[in-house]
Write an enzyme that holds these catalytic residues in place. Structure first.
Site, PDB file in Angstrom:
ATOM      1  CE  LYS A  16    -127.167 -25.823 -70.268  1.00 18.56           C
ATOM      2  NZ  LYS A  16    -127.030 -26.240 -71.693  1.00 18.56           N
ATOM      3  NE  ARG A  91    -120.746 -28.008 -70.732  1.00 16.44           N
ATOM      4  CZ  ARG A  91    -121.207 -26.767 -70.820  1.00 16.44           C
ATOM      5  NH1 ARG A  91    -121.272 -26.022 -69.755  1.00 16.44           N
ATOM      6  NH2 ARG A  91    -121.604 -26.293 -71.980  1.00 16.44           N
ATOM      7  NE  ARG A 163    -121.663 -19.271 -76.751  1.00 14.38           N
ATOM      8  CZ  ARG A 163    -122.083 -20.139 -75.824  1.00 14.38           C
ATOM      9  NH1 ARG A 163    -123.112 -19.828 -75.054  1.00 14.38           N
ATOM     10  NH2 ARG A 163    -121.490 -21.299 -75.673  1.00 14.38           N
ATOM     11  NE  ARG A 174    -121.064 -25.333 -77.613  1.00 13.93           N
ATOM     12  CZ  ARG A 174    -121.938 -24.375 -77.907  1.00 13.93           C
ATOM     13  NH1 ARG A 174    -122.000 -23.875 -79.133  1.00 13.93           N
ATOM     14  NH2 ARG A 174    -122.746 -23.915 -76.989  1.00 13.93           N
TER      15      ARG A 174
HETATM   16  P1  AMP Z   1    -121.814 -22.817 -72.191  1.00 14.53           P
HETATM   17  O1  AMP Z   1    -121.999 -21.347 -72.265  1.00 14.53           O
HETATM   18  O2  AMP Z   1    -122.360 -23.416 -70.929  1.00 14.53           O
HETATM   19  O3  AMP Z   1    -122.312 -23.523 -73.427  1.00 14.53           O
HETATM   20  O4  AMP Z   1    -120.216 -23.082 -72.131  1.00 14.53           O
HETATM   21  C1  AMP Z   1    -119.369 -22.700 -73.205  1.00 14.53           C
HETATM   22  C2  AMP Z   1    -118.064 -23.476 -73.140  1.00 14.53           C
HETATM   23  O5  AMP Z   1    -117.409 -23.206 -71.895  1.00 14.53           O
HETATM   24  C3  AMP Z   1    -118.210 -24.999 -73.177  1.00 14.53           C
HETATM   25  O6  AMP Z   1    -118.321 -25.508 -74.498  1.00 14.53           O
HETATM   26  C4  AMP Z   1    -116.920 -25.424 -72.480  1.00 14.53           C
HETATM   27  O7  AMP Z   1    -115.799 -25.309 -73.351  1.00 14.53           O
HETATM   28  C5  AMP Z   1    -116.774 -24.376 -71.396  1.00 14.53           C
HETATM   29  N1  AMP Z   1    -117.466 -24.785 -70.140  1.00 14.53           N
HETATM   30  C6  AMP Z   1    -118.531 -24.177 -69.540  1.00 14.53           C
HETATM   31  N2  AMP Z   1    -118.906 -24.835 -68.428  1.00 14.53           N
HETATM   32  C7  AMP Z   1    -118.061 -25.884 -68.316  1.00 14.53           C
HETATM   33  C8  AMP Z   1    -117.939 -26.964 -67.389  1.00 14.53           C
HETATM   34  N3  AMP Z   1    -118.791 -27.108 -66.345  1.00 14.53           N
HETATM   35  N4  AMP Z   1    -116.937 -27.869 -67.592  1.00 14.53           N
HETATM   36  C9  AMP Z   1    -116.078 -27.742 -68.629  1.00 14.53           C
HETATM   37  N5  AMP Z   1    -116.154 -26.786 -69.547  1.00 14.53           N
HETATM   38  C10 AMP Z   1    -117.133 -25.846 -69.405  1.00 14.53           C
END
Ligand code: AMP
Length: 220
Positions: A16, A91, A163, A174
């Protein structure tokens, strides 16, 4: 499309972030990544960041109220007037409903949801070998996309890091969270007739071509 109010949907590791940078460059819209905003808050040690970190480190979702607040604030910024690309949001169904309601108040609606599909075992391999630039967030991979110099970003010379949530245990959680809470959004948006599915197993350039076909020309 006169406005590009876009959502990029797909499991963690589907690419993404990579596709998002290309889309926002060509369609001249802001990239709204809740993950990036939350990591920024963690880095700055804000109260919200401290609260969010517990969930993020475990691979769980941060509470809806927190992320919905972030996105609503972001949508007030003038650069979103012509469109935006949501990456990593919504999400959950309540997040999607809150986004629809917030846009409705502005007389707007989501007009395309691009879903990137990738097989789950491939995602585990991609995520556990992923390295990201601390400075510009460019993604690399220890096997599939090595930087020219180990540990150094090709694009900006920044330091590459893993990360906290890219270890295998957290990655599996996840992915399970995605399946349970986020995948139902494909149905939600299918009902609105705005979904375009692309095959994320292809090379990044080919995935992007499919996305362009789905979105149509910029500025049309
Ligand atoms: P990402 O970089 O999009 O993979 O997000 C990393 C982490 O941030 C996720 O595993 C969640 O813990 C949190 N996170 C990011 N976006 C959301 C969302 N829309 N709703 C809830 N948690 C989020």
């Amino acid at each position: 499309m006169s406005q590009f109010n876009l959502v990029l949907l797909g499991p963690p590791g589907a690419g993404k972030g990579t596709q998002a940078s290309r889309i926002v460059a060509e369609y001249a819209i802001p990239h709204i990544s809740t993950g990036d905003i939350l990591r920024g808050a963690v880095k700055n040690g804000t109260a919200m960041g401290l609260e969010a970190k517990k969930y993020m480190d475990a691979g769980d979702l941060v509470p809806d109220s927190v992320v919905i607040g972030i996105v609503k604030d972001r949508l007030q910024e003038p650069d979103t007037a012509k469109g935006f690309l949501m990456d990593g949001f919504p999400r959950t169904i309540p997040q999607a409903e809150a986004l629809d309601a917030a846009l409705d108040e502005l007389d707007r609606a989501i007009n395309k949801v691009v879903v990137i599909l990738v097989d789950e075992e491939d995602l585990v391999k991609r995520l556990s070998g992923r390295r990201v630039c601390r400075t510009c967030q460019a993604p690399f991979h220890v096997m599939f996309n090595q930087p020219k110099v180990e540990g150094v970003c090709d694009k900006c010379g920044g330091e590459l890091y893993q990360r906290d949530d890219d270890n295998e245990t957290t990655v599996r959680n996840r992915l399970a969270t995605y399946r349970k809470q986020t995948e139902p959004l494909i149905d939600y948006y299918d009902k609105a007739g705005v979904v375009a599915r692309v095959d994320g197993a292809k090379a990044p350039d080919d995935v992007y071509e499919d996305i362009r076909m789905a979105l149509g020309p910029a500025g049309a």
